[in-house]
Design a protein around this motif. Structure first.
Motif, PDB file in Angstrom:
ATOM      1  N   ARG A 216      -1.244   1.461 -17.679  1.00 42.07           N
ATOM      2  CA  ARG A 216       0.113   0.744 -17.253  1.00 42.07           C
ATOM      3  C   ARG A 216       0.339   1.530 -15.849  1.00 42.07           C
ATOM      4  NH1 ARG A 216       4.029   1.691 -21.608  1.00 42.07           N
ATOM      5  NH2 ARG A 216       5.625   0.101 -20.497  1.00 42.07           N
ATOM      6  N   ALA A 217       0.506   2.676 -15.635  1.00 38.74           N
ATOM      7  CA  ALA A 217       0.638   3.174 -14.442  1.00 38.74           C
ATOM      8  C   ALA A 217      -0.167   2.721 -13.332  1.00 38.74           C
ATOM      9  CB  ALA A 217       0.467   4.721 -14.527  1.00 38.74           C
ATOM     10  N   LYS A 218      -1.332   2.236 -13.617  1.00 41.82           N
ATOM     11  CA  LYS A 218      -2.213   1.527 -12.585  1.00 41.82           C
ATOM     12  C   LYS A 218      -1.686   0.334 -12.178  1.00 41.82           C
ATOM     13  CE  LYS A 218      -6.588   1.161 -13.377  1.00 41.82           C
ATOM     14  NZ  LYS A 218      -8.021   1.462 -14.070  1.00 41.82           N
ATOM     15  N   GLY A 219      -0.635  -0.270 -13.017  1.00 42.85           N
ATOM     16  CA  GLY A 219      -0.192  -1.649 -12.513  1.00 42.85           C
ATOM     17  C   GLY A 219      -0.713  -2.658 -13.425  1.00 42.85           C
ATOM     18  N   ARG A 221      -0.997  -5.379 -16.336  1.00 39.98           N
ATOM     19  CA  ARG A 221      -0.002  -5.977 -17.291  1.00 39.98           C
ATOM     20  C   ARG A 221      -0.539  -6.131 -18.568  1.00 39.98           C
ATOM     21  NH1 ARG A 221       2.065 -10.391 -14.517  1.00 39.98           N
ATOM     22  NH2 ARG A 221       3.329 -11.067 -16.371  1.00 39.98           N
TER      23      ARG A 221
ATOM     24  N   ARG B  60       8.374   9.753 -15.941  1.00 38.69           N
ATOM     25  CA  ARG B  60       8.023   8.473 -16.362  1.00 38.69           C
ATOM     26  C   ARG B  60       9.187   7.508 -16.383  1.00 38.69           C
ATOM     27  NH1 ARG B  60       4.446  11.892 -18.715  1.00 38.69           N
ATOM     28  NH2 ARG B  60       2.774  11.041 -19.562  1.00 38.69           N
ATOM     29  N   ILE B  63       8.888   5.177 -13.183  1.00 39.65           N
ATOM     30  CA  ILE B  63       8.160   4.115 -13.363  1.00 39.65           C
ATOM     31  C   ILE B  63       8.161   3.367 -14.467  1.00 39.65           C
ATOM     32  CG2 ILE B  63       6.436   4.662 -11.313  1.00 39.65           C
ATOM     33  CD1 ILE B  63       4.718   5.912 -13.545  1.00 39.65           C
ATOM     34  N   GLY B  64       9.116   3.359 -15.044  1.00 45.64           N
ATOM     35  CA  GLY B  64       9.234   2.599 -16.326  1.00 45.64           C
ATOM     36  C   GLY B  64       8.202   2.838 -17.379  1.00 45.64           C
ATOM     37  N   LEU B  65       7.977   4.127 -17.494  1.00 46.68           N
ATOM     38  CA  LEU B  65       6.694   4.256 -18.607  1.00 46.68           C
ATOM     39  C   LEU B  65       7.347   5.072 -19.917  1.00 46.68           C
ATOM     40  CD1 LEU B  65       3.387   4.886 -16.770  1.00 46.68           C
ATOM     41  CD2 LEU B  65       4.051   2.756 -17.977  1.00 46.68           C
ATOM     42  N   SER B  93       5.089  -3.911 -12.465  1.00 42.50           N
ATOM     43  CA  SER B  93       3.644  -3.654 -12.562  1.00 42.50           C
ATOM     44  C   SER B  93       3.018  -3.718 -11.096  1.00 42.50           C
ATOM     45  CB  SER B  93       2.971  -4.583 -13.371  1.00 42.50           C
ATOM     46  OG  SER B  93       3.097  -5.763 -12.948  1.00 42.50           O
ATOM     47  N   ARG B  96       3.663  -0.084  -9.740  1.00 42.14           N
ATOM     48  CA  ARG B  96       2.907   0.815 -10.288  1.00 42.14           C
ATOM     49  C   ARG B  96       1.595   0.620  -9.780  1.00 42.14           C
ATOM     50  NH1 ARG B  96       4.361  -1.085 -16.239  1.00 42.14           N
ATOM     51  NH2 ARG B  96       6.418  -0.125 -16.340  1.00 42.14           N
ATOM     52  N   GLY B  97       0.939   2.055  -9.370  1.00 47.75           N
ATOM     53  CA  GLY B  97      -0.379   1.773  -8.995  1.00 47.75           C
ATOM     54  C   GLY B  97      -0.714   1.507  -7.570  1.00 47.75           C
ATOM     55  N   PHE B 102       0.313   7.457 -10.190  1.00 47.96           N
ATOM     56  CA  PHE B 102       0.404   8.580 -11.443  1.00 47.96           C
ATOM     57  C   PHE B 102      -0.700   9.423 -11.667  1.00 47.96           C
ATOM     58  CE2 PHE B 102       0.519   9.260 -16.144  1.00 47.96           C
ATOM     59  CZ  PHE B 102       2.081   9.725 -15.989  1.00 47.96           C
ATOM     60  N   PRO B 104      -1.829  11.828 -14.626  1.00 47.33           N
ATOM     61  CA  PRO B 104      -1.572  12.261 -16.118  1.00 47.33           C
ATOM     62  C   PRO B 104      -1.982  13.590 -16.326  1.00 47.33           C
ATOM     63  CG  PRO B 104      -3.552  10.977 -16.153  1.00 47.33           C
ATOM     64  CD  PRO B 104      -3.250  11.092 -14.611  1.00 47.33           C
TER      65      PRO B 104
END
Lengths: 323, 548
Positions: A216-219, A221, B60, B63-65, B93, B96-97, B102, B104
């Protein structure tokens, strides 16, 4: 490369062992039964007072007069070369009888499996990713419901509605694809239940895995994560369960083929059991073991392709735990 | 890097009044209570706090995680002019990325185990339209190469389990930077890695971020790491920002008492600190007493090989160590050094391949049955993760009492008496007797585990990383408890740890383990002041350094 060969070799050996064990166990159980198959066979002819010499002749013809251990090895030797004996009821070769019945059952089981997979996918997808909690809970409740419904009862309901009232499909028989639909739906329910439960469990646990957060952090969906990553993780436990479910489908075909009066291995089995046709029963048992072993062997051999870690895991822990 | 934010004062990220609640079975828990945070272009900001401070939630939330049980965040998060809170998943989305990378915490579980490494990097490039299918494959290899992955072409075709933890973290950092983001959020990026690679990975992370002229939000529990790497430090506690300042100011002139407490407790900054051990120790001042105490527990030529033939793993090879009565022997080493296996061998939890284990001079390596059970009274274990080593179903009294029942010691009343004593020895209030493990804090859990070990009056306690799962301030308290117990009742410890800073505080003697062998041993001061073996030096170099 050696590990791949060693792995395949071990799986193959295990499959051969299962078939042999099924043959032996069925031999022991069937021939240890108290009733006398020859008596039964001759009695069926309506001949109440039997001539002792005639009985002996039949015994000799089928080899029942020889010591059990000799019979065992003779039959095992014959089975290895593809000779499963002859039916005591019809006098036909067991292999031919099964060969005639098999395509009907395979078509039935194949269609049922396809339906089960599609239904299980829809239900488990909805139970995991449906937009509202109510929908998810609803989907979650379907598998237990499906499990609670007895197969023969469902078969009768299907017949009543779709064959007798609506007249969409024929109620009985083997002719045409239409005759296949209702039995296949009937047979697919218990399979779909098991598959859906495994998939739901697997989808849910995989969605909470840390790597999904990184995706998800990679973007990525939701849809892409589900299709490209989650589904692949669920494939391994699903296939493992599929191997087990195949056996259940053979058993299920007995009920289904009886309810819908279809010819096939299930009906053959049912008739053989009623008339204690030992060679046929044993033939069906061996067939089941072969089908079961082949499917599981295929699952085992496909497994390393899905999960490359299988080959590097220590012995005895190769299967993921399927719940 | 330090002056980067002075040149340009463009704000990349601005968080104002951020509040986050979690819905739990026990009710609503507030993780963030109105937090402000600003990150400027090219700046490295460290978010420091103990567990439960809300630092990870903050990282988190940006980025809405957030976890599924989090209520929608309140406040404002502004990233390069875009309000991120309330943005649809579709729009988030794309950020993000692409614009926010990010990194981890634990690399070993953060890559999809069923996909080749190269595919996973390429996927990032493809979903953001940076490259098409064919380009992505080549570019992924380039990303791996820039990330310092050896033989990137080969690695791209491998699966995560074929790469080491440090290598996986390089892949993840490379992936986070692949689309040239302007901000990177790193959540404890090295705390799951082996000590010796932590420094290298941090070096790589900060260098790569600087090279891309990105900003870095570094979430960490380790003040020393923060001090070493960050331009500014934001200290958090209980969902609030307690103090913000430049690294220098926070370390040399902390204004808030909480920051001061954190600084005092941080063991890796303790080089100049008076050692708890030598101050507290009234008895047996080490090195000064001419006659060294006798060895109560020792091993001779101890070896353990797992598997056989080509697959044999020599976990422990020819190890000789000794624990003196009333003293602490530390065994230090990175992961895979065999130190934990050594502890399990001594406890007779695994069978040695060869060698002897001596307790008071008697070889116990062949002892079995009832005698082995009696032996277990003399050597007890305290394990790394207190929560997983306590039964979730028993209350504290039952857990501490269990060894007494197992050995059939005392009547019901005597046992209750001893449990109460043990509880007071580990400084726990009697009220916890009826609680279960889940209702205790991490520090309390570890105290229960220690009390359970103490109750049978053992001579030696094997402590396997007893503090590494605990927050720094709690860690400090547990270490003090251990040393005062030793001073009061002459306990001997075998202290297994990867954390040199902790070892320095508690150990009399140190054995350094590497690839299953003891490569160096000696009194603590000697090991730390004049390490002889290259591996010892490598371990010492991996400690964060910060000179004001």
């Amino acid at each position: 490369m050696t590990s791949v060969l060693a792995y395949s070799g071990r799986r193959l050996l295990a499959a051969a062992f299962v078939v042999w064990a099924a043959f032996t166990v069925s031999f022991v159980i069937l021939y240890a039964l108290p009733s006398d198959p020859v008596q039964m066979m001759l009695a069926r002819g309506g001949d109440a007072s039997l001539d002792e010499s005639a009985v002996q002749a039949v015994r000799h013809e089928y080899g029942f007069d020889r010591p059990v251990i000799v019979q065992y090895f003779a039959r095992l030797g014959a089975a290895v070369t593809g000779d499963l004996g002859t039916s005591m009821q019809t006098g036909r070769s067991v292999l031919v009888s099964i060969g005639d019945a098999l395509p009907q059952t395979l078509a039935l089981a194949g269609l049922a499996l396809a339906i089960a997979i599609v239904v299980a996918l829809l239900v488990s997808w909805a139970a995991t990713l449906a937009p509202f909690a109510v929908l998810r809970e609803l989907a979650l409740g379907l598998p237990p419901l499906g499990r609670a419904v007895p197969s023969f009862w469902l078969g009768l309901v299907l017949l009543q509605i779709f064959a007798f009232q609506l007249g969409w499909f024929p109620a009985t028989g083997n002719t045409g694809w239409r005759s296949l639909v209702l039995p296949a739906v009937n047979l697919s329910v218990p399979v779909a239940v098991v598959l859906a439960q495994v998939m739901i469990q697997s989808f849910r646990s995989t969605w909470t895995a840390p790597f999904v957060e990184v995706l998800r952090a990679k973007g990525l969906r939701q849809f892409r994560i589900q299709v490209r990553h989650i589904m692949r993780h669920s494939l391994a436990p699903t296939l493992t369960v599929l191997g087990v479910v195949t056996g259940a489908m053979l058993a299920g075909s007995i009920v289904t083929e009886t309810v819908f009066s279809r010819s096939g291995v299930g009906q053959l089995t049912q008739q053989a059991v009623t008339s204690q046709d030992l060679p046929v029963i044993q033939g069906v048992v061996v067939l089941s073991a072969v089908v079961f072993s082949v499917v599981n062997l295929a699952v085992d051999l496909v497994h390393p392709l899905i999960d490359p870690r299988v080959l590097s895991r220590p012995l005895g822990r190769r299967r993921p735990v399927a719940v | 890097m330090t002056s980067a934010h002075l040149k340009t004062s463009t704000e990349v990220l601005s968080v104002r009044g951020l509040a986050v609640d979690y819905q739990t079975r026990a009710g609503t828990t507030t993780a963030l209570r109105g937090v402000d945070l600003h990150v400027h272009r090219g700046e490295v900001v460290a978010l420091v706090g103990e567990s439960g401070s809300g630092k990870s939630t903050l990282g988190r939330a940006v980025i809405g995680l957030l976890a599924a049980n989090a209520a929608p965040a309140q406040g404002a998060v502004d990233f390069e002019g875009t309000a991120l809170l309330g943005l649809s998943e579709r729009k988030l989305s794309r950020i993000r990325g692409r614009r926010i990378g990010f990194v981890p915490q634990d690399p070993s579980v953060s890559l999809d185990p069923l996909k080749r490494v190269g595919e996973q990097v390429a996927e990032t490039l493809r979903v953001h339209g940076v490259a098409d299918r064919r380009q992505a494959r080549d570019q992924a290899v380039q990303v791996l190469e820039r990330a310092g992955v050896d033989r990137p072409g080969l690695r791209a075709g491998q699966y995560p389990h074929e790469l080491s933890g440090g290598m996986c973290q390089r892949v993840l950092i490379g992936m986070a930077l692949a689309c040239e983001p302007t901000l990177v959020i790193a959540d404890e990026p090295t705390s799951a890695l082996d000590v010796t690679v932590q420094r290298v990975i941090l070096d790589y992370l900060t260098e790569a971020v600087a090279q891309h002229e990105a900003s870095l939000l570094l979430v960490t529990h380790d003040l020393a790491v923060a001090a070493e790497r960050a331009d500014r430090i934001v200290v958090m506690q209980g969902g609030l920002v307690v103090e913000t300042g430049t690294s220098r100011q926070i370390l040399t002139d902390p204004r808030e008492p909480y920051t001061r407490r954190l600084l005092e407790a941080a063991p890796s900054l303790g080089r100049a600190r008076a050692r708890t051990r030598s101050v507290a120790s009234g008895t047996a001042a080490r090195g000064l007493v001419p006659a060294e105490p006798a060895v109560v527990l020792g091993t001779v030529g101890l070896s353990k090989t797992f598997g056989a033939g080509d697959h044999a793993v020599h976990a422990v090879t020819d190890v000789a160590i000794g624990v003196r009565r009333g003293q602490t022997r530390a065994v230090v080493g990175g992961s895979g050094s065999g130190k934990t296996t050594l502890g399990r061998l001594i406890l007779r939890l695994v069978e040695p391949t060869s060698g002897a284990i001596l307790v008071d001079g008697d070889d116990i390596s062949g002892v079995e049955g009832a005698e082995l059970r009696r032996l277990r009274r003399r050597i007890q274990l305290v394990y790394q993760n207190p929560f997983s080593s306590l039964s979730p179903f028993l209350d504290v009294e039952r857990m501490i009492e269990e060894p007494l029942r197992a050995f059939g010691i005392g009547s019901r009343r005597e046992r209750a008496q001893r449990v109460a004593e043990a509880l007071s020895r580990v400084a726990l209030p009697q009220q916890v007797l009826r609680r279960r493990a889940a209702e205790l804090s991490g520090g309390q859990q570890q105290r229960v585990a220690i009390a359970r070990a103490l109750i049978v009056d053992p001579e030696v306690i094997v402590l396997d990383e007893p503090t590494s799962a605990l927050d720094v301030s709690v860690q400090e308290q547990v270490l003090q408890l251990l040393t005062s117990l030793q001073d009061d009742s002459g306990l001997s410890y075998l202290f297994i740890s990867h954390d040199l800073a902790v070892v320095r505080q508690v150990a009399h003697d140190v054995s350094v383990m590497h690839l299953g062998r003891i490569v160096e041993e000696g009194p603590t001061d000697q090991i730390f002041d004049s390490p002889a073996h290259p591996y010892t030096r490598e371990l010492l170099d991996s400690l964060p350094r910060w000179e004001p």
